[in-house]
Design a protein around this motif. Structure first.
Motif, PDB file in Angstrom:
ATOM      1  N   ALA A 150       0.870  -1.194  -0.025  1.00 23.33           N
ATOM      2  CA  ALA A 150       0.113  -0.015   0.025  1.00 23.33           C
ATOM      3  C   ALA A 150       0.908   1.188  -0.020  1.00 23.33           C
ATOM      4  N   GLN A 151       2.000   1.180   0.627  1.00 23.17           N
ATOM      5  CA  GLN A 151       2.967   2.500   0.599  1.00 23.17           C
ATOM      6  C   GLN A 151       3.343   2.858  -0.955  1.00 23.17           C
ATOM      7  N   ARG A 152       3.694   1.784  -1.593  1.00 26.80           N
ATOM      8  CA  ARG A 152       4.031   1.832  -3.090  1.00 26.80           C
ATOM      9  C   ARG A 152       2.663   2.448  -3.798  1.00 26.80           C
ATOM     10  N   ALA A 153       1.576   1.851  -3.180  1.00 25.31           N
ATOM     11  CA  ALA A 153       0.359   2.432  -4.127  1.00 25.31           C
ATOM     12  C   ALA A 153       0.306   3.787  -4.090  1.00 25.31           C
ATOM     13  N   GLU A 154       0.505   4.182  -2.712  1.00 28.58           N
ATOM     14  CA  GLU A 154       0.393   5.812  -2.305  1.00 28.58           C
ATOM     15  C   GLU A 154       1.252   6.608  -2.906  1.00 28.58           C
ATOM     16  N   SER A 155       2.498   6.185  -2.895  1.00 33.72           N
ATOM     17  CA  SER A 155       3.807   7.055  -3.631  1.00 33.72           C
ATOM     18  C   SER A 155       3.421   6.974  -5.195  1.00 33.72           C
ATOM     19  N   GLU A 156       2.694   6.174  -5.783  1.00 32.77           N
ATOM     20  CA  GLU A 156       2.519   6.116  -7.317  1.00 32.77           C
ATOM     21  C   GLU A 156       1.164   7.099  -7.466  1.00 32.77           C
ATOM     22  N   SER A 157       0.574   8.006  -6.709  1.00 30.38           N
ATOM     23  CA  SER A 157      -0.593   8.385  -7.145  1.00 30.38           C
ATOM     24  C   SER A 157      -0.611   9.353  -8.145  1.00 30.38           C
TER      25      SER A 157
END
Length: 370
Positions: free
Chosen positions: A103-110
Motif C-alpha cells: 500500500a505504501q508503494r500504491a500511495e507513492s504512485e498516486s
C-alpha cells in the motif's frame, strides 16, 4: 435595456469520454483503498486502528469528489486496478506487514499530482498517506526484524551458496554422486555456520546494548549528592542532553521540584526505545537461520537427490533455484517497501551470476586436472 447572459457563468463543461473513463477508474480505486484500510483496521486495536480508519475516511472523501464529477455515471464502475485487488485479497488472508508495504508503494504512485481534475488537497492527502503507511509498515517490520530477517536471508544464502557450489563441482566433470554428496555437505556446513554466526551476532549485539544502556545509579546516589557540586549534570550531559536539559533532569532526580520546571525536559518512560526487541532473540535468529538456510540449500540438491544426472540435473536445479530466488527477492522487496519485481530480478541475477562464475571456474579446474 440590461443585457442578460443566457449561459450559466459557472456551468461545468461536459467531460470528454476519456475523462469519464479515468474518473470512473479513480473512483473504483478509491473505493477499493477505503475497504482495504477498513479491513486492516478490523485486525488492529488502539492507535493503529484509529489511524487506519482515518485513512479510510480520507479515501471516502476522495470518492465523493469523483462521484460529484461523474454524477449519474458513477454507477456500474469497472474493476479496480489489479494492484488494489491483490491488496484486498492479501488483507483478508495475511497479516498487515506485507499489505502495508504494498500500500505504501500504491500511495507513492498516486496520479493526482499531475491530474488537473484532482484537487491540490487530494494530491497532498496522498503524499501524506504514503508517510502514514510507511510509519505503520515500519512498526510491523520492527516486530519481524529478528527471526524473519534471519529466515529470509538464510534461505537466500542457502540457495546462492549451495547452488554455486554444485555448479562449480559440476563444471569439473565429476559424477552426479559426487555432486550430490558435495551439496549435502555444503548444506550441513553452511546451515551450522549460519546458525552459529547469527547466534553470536545477535547475542553480541544484545550484550553491547546492555553495556551501553544507562543504569539506575543516579537514583541510588541522588540522596547523598552535593547539591552545589551536582555530578548528575555530568551524567546526563554524557548521555547526550544539553546543559539546560541535564540541569533540569538533575534537579528532578534531587527532588527540587520548586525549580522553573519545563515539562518537555522531564523524563518520560515512553521515551525509551526497547532496542532489544528490534534486535530479536539470539536463539530465534539462530534457529530460523539454520532451518531456512537448510531449506534454501536443499533446493539445488533435489534433482540430484532424485537421480537426475548431466545437463538434465543442471537445468532442473537452475529452474528450481531461479523460482526460489524470485520469491525471496520479492519478499525482501515487500519488507523494504521497494518494488518486489525489481528486487526479485536483482536477486535472480546475483544468484545465477554467482553460479555461472563458479561453473566456469570449475570447468577450468577440471581441464587443468585432466
Amino acid at each position: 435595456m440590461e443585457c442578460v447572459n443566457t449561459e450559466a457563468d459557472h456551468a461545468r463543461p461536459q467531460p470528454r469520454p476519456k475523462q469519464i473513463r479515468r474518473w470512473r477508474k479513480y473512483l473504483a480505486d478509491e473505493i477499493a483503498e477505503a475497504k482495504l484500510y477498513e479491513q486492516l483496521a478490523k485486525r488492529k486495536t488502539g492507535q493503529e486502528r484509529q489511524i487506519l480508519l482515518g485513512l479510510a475516511a480520507a479515501e471516502r472523501r476522495h470518492q465523493a469528489h469523483w462521484q460529484d464529477l461523474l454524477g449519474d455515471k458513477a454507477e456500474n464502475l469497472p474493476s479496480p486496478s489489479a494492484h488494489r485487488v491483490m491488496l484486498g485479497w492479501l488483507a483478508r488472508i495475511f497479516g498487515s506487514v506485507f499489505v502495508l508495504a504494498l500500500a505504501q508503494r500504491a500511495e507513492s504512485e498516486s496520479p493526482y499530482e499531475s491530474d488537473q481534475d484532482a484537487t491540490r488537497r487530494m494530491a497532498a492527502d496522498e503524499e501524506v498517506h504514503e508517510e502514514v503507511v510507511r510509519a505503520l509498515a515500519a512498526r510491523g517490520r520492527q516486530k519481524l526484524s529478528g527471526g524473519l530477517r534471519a529466515a529470509v536471508f538464510g534461505a537466500n544464502d542457502g540457495l546462492v551458496s549451495n547452488f554455486a557450489l554444485i555448479m562449480g563441482m559440476g563444471g569439473t566433470g565429476v559424477g552426479a554422486t559426487v555432486v550430490l554428496l558435495t551439496g549435502i555437505a555444503g548444506l550441513l556446513a553452511g546451515a551450522l555456520s549460519m546458525a552459529a554466526g547469527e547466534f553470536i551476532s545477535v547475542r553480541s549485539q544484545r550484550e553491547l546494548l546492555d553495556a551501553t544502556r544507562p543504569t539506575q545509579a543516579t537514583i541510588r546516589a541522588a540522596p547523598d549528592l552535593d547539591f552545589d557540586h551536582n555530578e548528575l549534570v555530568l551524567v546526563y550531559r554524557a548521555r547526550g542532553l544539553s546543559t539546560e536539559d541535564a540541569e533540569h533532569r538533575a534537579l528532578e532526580r534531587l527532588g527540587m521540584f520548586d525549580c522553573d520546571c519545563r515539562p518537555e525536559r522531564s523524563y518520560k518512560p515512553e521515551d525509551e526505545v526497547d532496542e532489544h526487541r528490534a534486535v530479536g532473540s539470539a536463539w530465534t535468529a539462530a534457529g530460523s537461520s539454520f532451518c531456512f538456510f537448510g531449506v534454501g540449500a536443499l533446493i539445488p540438491v533435489l534433482p540430484y537427490l532424485f537421480g537426475a544426472v548431466g545437463w538434465w540435473a543442471v537445468g532442473l536445479s537452475t529452474a528450481m533455484v531461479s523460482i526460489a530466488l524470485l520469491c525471496t527477492g520479492a519478499i525482501v522487496g515487500l519488507l523494504s517497501g521497494a518494488s518486489p519485481l525489481k528486487r526479485a530480478l536483482r536477486q535472480l541475477a546475483i544468484g545465477i551470476g554467482a553460479a555461472a562464475i563458479t561453473y566456469l571456474l570449475g570447468t577450468l579446474l577440471g581441464v587443468g586436472v585432466a
